[in-house]
Enzyme design. Structure first.
Site, PDB file in Angstrom:
ATOM      1  N   ASP A   1      40.277  -9.229  25.450  1.00 29.56           N
ATOM      2  CA  ASP A   1      39.790  -9.693  24.167  1.00 29.56           C
ATOM      3  C   ASP A   1      40.218  -8.798  22.988  1.00 29.56           C
ATOM      4  O   ASP A   1      40.610  -9.291  21.932  1.00 29.56           O
ATOM      5  CB  ASP A   1      38.250  -9.666  24.313  1.00 29.56           C
ATOM      6  N   LEU A   2      40.135  -7.493  23.185  1.00 28.99           N
ATOM      7  CA  LEU A   2      40.424  -6.571  22.074  1.00 28.99           C
ATOM      8  C   LEU A   2      41.878  -6.705  21.622  1.00 28.99           C
ATOM      9  O   LEU A   2      42.177  -6.723  20.433  1.00 28.99           O
ATOM     10  CB  LEU A   2      40.134  -5.126  22.501  1.00 28.99           C
TER      11      LEU A   2
ATOM     12  N   ARG B   1      46.426  -7.097  35.103  1.00 33.27           N
ATOM     13  CA  ARG B   1      46.494  -7.568  36.497  1.00 33.27           C
ATOM     14  C   ARG B   1      47.265  -8.875  36.631  1.00 33.27           C
ATOM     15  O   ARG B   1      47.769  -9.207  37.692  1.00 33.27           O
ATOM     16  CB  ARG B   1      45.063  -7.777  37.015  1.00 33.27           C
TER      17      ARG B   1
ATOM     18  N   ASP C   1      35.870   4.908  17.281  1.00 33.22           N
ATOM     19  CA  ASP C   1      34.683   4.209  16.809  1.00 33.22           C
ATOM     20  C   ASP C   1      35.212   3.427  15.617  1.00 33.22           C
ATOM     21  O   ASP C   1      35.506   4.009  14.565  1.00 33.22           O
ATOM     22  CB  ASP C   1      33.631   5.231  16.362  1.00 33.22           C
ATOM     23  N   HIS C   2      35.368   2.103  15.757  1.00 34.45           N
ATOM     24  CA  HIS C   2      36.126   1.384  14.728  1.00 34.45           C
ATOM     25  C   HIS C   2      35.447   1.440  13.362  1.00 34.45           C
ATOM     26  O   HIS C   2      36.085   1.233  12.337  1.00 34.45           O
ATOM     27  CB  HIS C   2      36.425  -0.052  15.162  1.00 34.45           C
TER      28      HIS C   2
ATOM     29  N   GLU D   1      23.661  -8.101  11.763  1.00 40.40           N
ATOM     30  CA  GLU D   1      24.683  -9.074  12.177  1.00 40.40           C
ATOM     31  C   GLU D   1      24.013 -10.432  12.367  1.00 40.40           C
ATOM     32  O   GLU D   1      22.885 -10.495  12.871  1.00 40.40           O
ATOM     33  CB  GLU D   1      25.293  -8.673  13.518  1.00 40.40           C
TER      34      GLU D   1
ATOM     35  N   HIS E   1      28.054   3.891  15.886  1.00 40.62           N
ATOM     36  CA  HIS E   1      28.346   3.493  14.507  1.00 40.62           C
ATOM     37  C   HIS E   1      27.297   4.020  13.519  1.00 40.62           C
ATOM     38  O   HIS E   1      27.625   4.501  12.445  1.00 40.62           O
ATOM     39  CB  HIS E   1      28.397   1.972  14.380  1.00 40.62           C
TER      40      HIS E   1
END
Ligand code: BG6
Length: 511
Positions: free
Chosen positions: A33-34, A63, A199-200, A238, A262
C-alpha cells in the site's frame, strides 16, 4: 470575524534545495500500500522537479512472481494521473525493476546483490543504496539480518558506510522493550548514521515550519514560555476510520498509532530549546532533551489526565458510518482506543506548569491537524469602563493540515465612535501565497535521505524516550483492562474529553 491577509513577495523568498545523490533505492514490500499511495508518486514528483539524480534507479522487492515489465505497468497505472508528458513517464518507468523472493531466504539477497551490482554499473552509481523497509514490522529483523550477512549493509566498510542507508517505517516496536530490541538488531547490522526512521509528520511542510517560525524570527521566542503562554493544544483529528487496517489497528490503538510518534514529535518541536544550528544532531539532541523533561504520567491517577474513546456508529458528512467494533477484522469485545486526549507537563525552566493538551482521534467531525498556542490574558483590562472586562486571549495557530498555514488572533477596535473590540485573524495560507498545496511529506523525506540528511528522521534515543513515556500507561491499562468511553462517529468531541480541559477552565478549540 474579519481577516487580515499578509502579502509576501515571492522575490523575498530565499530557497535552497539540493538534488538527491545518485542512488539505487531497493524497496521491500514494493507491491504494498505505501509504495502505491506514497512512494512512487513522491519519487515521480521529485523526478519532475529535477531533484532526482539522473543516475537513480528503483528495485521493487516482493513475494509476487512478476516481471520488470509487469511491475512497470502497475507503476504506470499508479502514476497515470500525475503523468503529463508520456516521454518523461517512460523515462521514469524505465528506471524501475522488480525482484521476487522470500524475505527469509538468503538466495533472495544474493539476487538483489547481483542486480544492484549490475544496475550500479549501468547507471554509474557508486555504491549509494537506500534499502526501504515497507513490510509488516515483524519482518524487519529477518530483512535486516539478511542484508547484513549478504554484505549489503556495509557497516564495517569504511568507504561505503556513509553511502548505504536504511529507511525504517513506523511502528518502531510496540513498547519500550521491543523498540530497544529492534534498535539492537538494526544497530548490529547498520551504524546509526545509516538509519533513517520515518515519522512522516516530520516531513510535512508545516511541521518543519515550526522550526523556521520559532527560530528565524526574533519576535516570538521572547514570549514562548510560561510567562506569556497559558496553554498549548495539539490536535490531530481524522474523519477517516481505520479503513482496511483492522488487523494492525486493533493491536495498536491511538496511543501506539499516533500519540507515541506523531503527537510527541510535534510537541517536541513546538517546545524544544533553540538548537545551535540546523544540523541533524543539534536538532535531534534538543528534541530528545525536551522529551526527557516531559513529566511521567501519574499512573495512580491517570484518568484525571487522560481520556480514551472508541467510536460507535454515527455520521460523517451526512453519511452513515459503522462503529469501530463493526469494522472488518475487529471483534465485538475490542477495547482498543481510537481516541486519546491527554494533559501533559514539561518540567523545565521554560514550561513548568504550562499544560499541554494533546488529542487525536479517528472518525471525528473532520480532518484537522493543528497546534494552538494560547497566550495569557492581559494582566489588566483598561477597557472595563466600557464594560469590556474579559478580553479574549491571543491565540497562535500553526495549521498543519488541511489548510496549511499560520493564524494569529488579536484584538482591535472596530471602526466607529463606540468602543467595540473585535477579534481579528492574521492569516497566512500556503495555498493562497504559493498557489499550490504543500508537497507530500514523503517527497521531503526521500530527498533528505538521498542527500544523507537525518534531521527529519527519528534517532534511536528519541524513539526510546517516547516509548518510555507511554509504555507504563499501556501496561497499566492492560492489567486494569481499561475500557474506553464511546463516542459517536462524526462528533467534535464528547463529554469526558471536554471535562479533561474544562476542569482547568479551558475549552478545546472547535474542529
Ligand atoms: C499514520 C497512521 O501514521 O498516520 C494512520 O498509522 C493515520 O492511522 C495517518 O491515519 C495520518 O496521517 P496524515 O498524514 O493523513 O495525517
Amino acid at each position: 470575524m474579519p481577516e487580515i491577509t499578509p502579502s509576501i513577495s515571492k522575490n523575498e523568498l530565499i530557497c535552497t534545495e539540493t538534488p538527491g545523490d545518485p542512488c539505487g533505492m531497493i524497496v521491500f514490500g514494493a507491491s504494498g500500500d505505501l509504495t502505491k499511495r506514497k512512494l512512487l508518486s513522491s519519487l515521480f514528483a521529485l523526478y519532475t522537479q529535477e531533484l532526482l539524480s539522473e543516475k537513480f534507479y528503483f528495485i521493487g522487492c516482493g513475494r509476487k512472481d512478476i516481471s520488470d515489465g509487469e511491475y512497470r505497468k502497475t507503476c504506470q497505472d499508479i502514476l497515470a494521473e500525475d503523468c503529463k508528458e508520456p516521454s518523461r513517464c517512460e523515462d521514469f518507468l524505465s528506471r524501475i525493476y522488480f525482484i521476487n523472493g522470500d524475505y527469509g531466504d538468503p538466495s533472495f539477497y544474493k539476487s538483489i546483490k547481483i542486480k544492484v551490482a549490475d544496475l550500479d554499473k549501468k547507471n554509474n552509481v557508486d555504491g549509494n543504496h537506500i534499502f526501504y523497509l515497507s513490510v509488516p514490522p515483524q519482518i524487519y529483523p529477518v530483512i535486516v539480518q539478511n542484508l547484513c550477512s549478504s554484505g549489503l549493509s556495509c557497516k564495517e566498510n569504511k568507504d561505503l558506510v556513509q553511502k548505504v542507508r536504511l529507511i525504517v517505517e513506523k511502528p518502531f516496536g510496540r513498547n519500550l522493550n521491543s523498540a530497544k530490541e529492534l534498535n539492537n538488531i538494526i544497530l548490529r547490522c547498520f551504524d546509526e548514521s545509516q538509519v533513517y526512521r520515518i515519522d512522516h509528520y516530520l516531513g510535512k511542510e508545516t511541521v518543519q515550519n515550526i522550526l523556521m517560525f520559532r527560530f528565524a524570527n526574533a519576535i516570538f521566542e521572547p514570549v514562548w514560555n510560561l510567562q506569556y503562554i497559558d496553554h498549548v493544544q495539539i490536535t490531530i483529528a481524522e474523519s477517516l476510520g481505520i479503513e482496511h487496517r483492522g488487523g494492525y489497528y486493533d493491536q495498536s490503538g491511538a496511543v501506539r498509532d499516533m500519540f507515541q510518534n506523531h503527537m510527541l514529535g510535534m510537541l517536541s518541536l513546538v517546545a524544544m530549546e533553540p538548537p545551535a544550528s540546523f544540523e541533524a544532531n543539534h536538532i535531534r539532541n534538543e528534541k530528545v532533551k525536551l522529551l526527557e523533561c516531559i513529566r511521567p504520567l501519574d499512573l495512580d491517577a491517570w484518568s484525571r489526565n487522560i481520556v480514551t474513546g472508541q467510536y460507535a456508529a454515527g455520521q460523517i458528512d451526512g453519511k452513515d458510518v459503522c462503529g469501530y467494533k463493526d469494522e472488518e477484522g475487529i471483534t465485538e469485545d475490542s477495547t482498543t482506543e481510537t481516541f486519546i486526549a491527554a494533559k501533559m507537563y514539561i518540567d523545565n525552566w521554560r514550561w513548568k506548569s504550562v499544560p499541554f493538551y494533546l488529542r487525536t482521534g479517528k472518525r471525528m467531525k473532520k480532518k484537522v491537524t493543528e497546534i494552538a498556542v494560547s497566550f495569557k490574558n492581559v494582566p489588566h483590562s483598561m477597557f472595563s469602563c466600557f464594560g469590556i472586562d474579559e478580553l479574549p486571549a491571543n491565540v497562535l495557530i500553526l495549521k498543519i493540515q488541511p489548510n496549511e498555514g499560520i493564524e494569529l488572533s488579536f484584538q482591535a477596535k472596530r471602526p466607529g465612535s463606540k468602543m467595540c473590540i473585535s477579534t481579528l485573524r492574521m492569516n497566512f495560507n500556503y495555498a493562497d501565497l504559493f498557489g499550490t498545496r504543500a508537497p507530500e511529506a514523503y517527497q521531503r523525506l526521500l530527498l533528505d535521505c538521498m542527500t544523507g540528511d537525518q534531521t527529519l528522521f527519528i534517532r534511536q534515543d528519541d524513539v526510546e524516550v517516547c516509548w518510555s513515556l507511554v509504555t507504563p500507561l499501556l501496561e497499566k491499562w492492560k492489567t486494569e483492562k481499561m475500557t474506553p468511553f464511546t463516542y459517536p462517529a462524526g462528533v467534535e468531541s464528547f463529554s469526558q474529553a471536554d471535562a479533561l480541559i474544562q476542569n482547568d477552565g479551558k475549552k478545546w478549540r472547535k474542529l
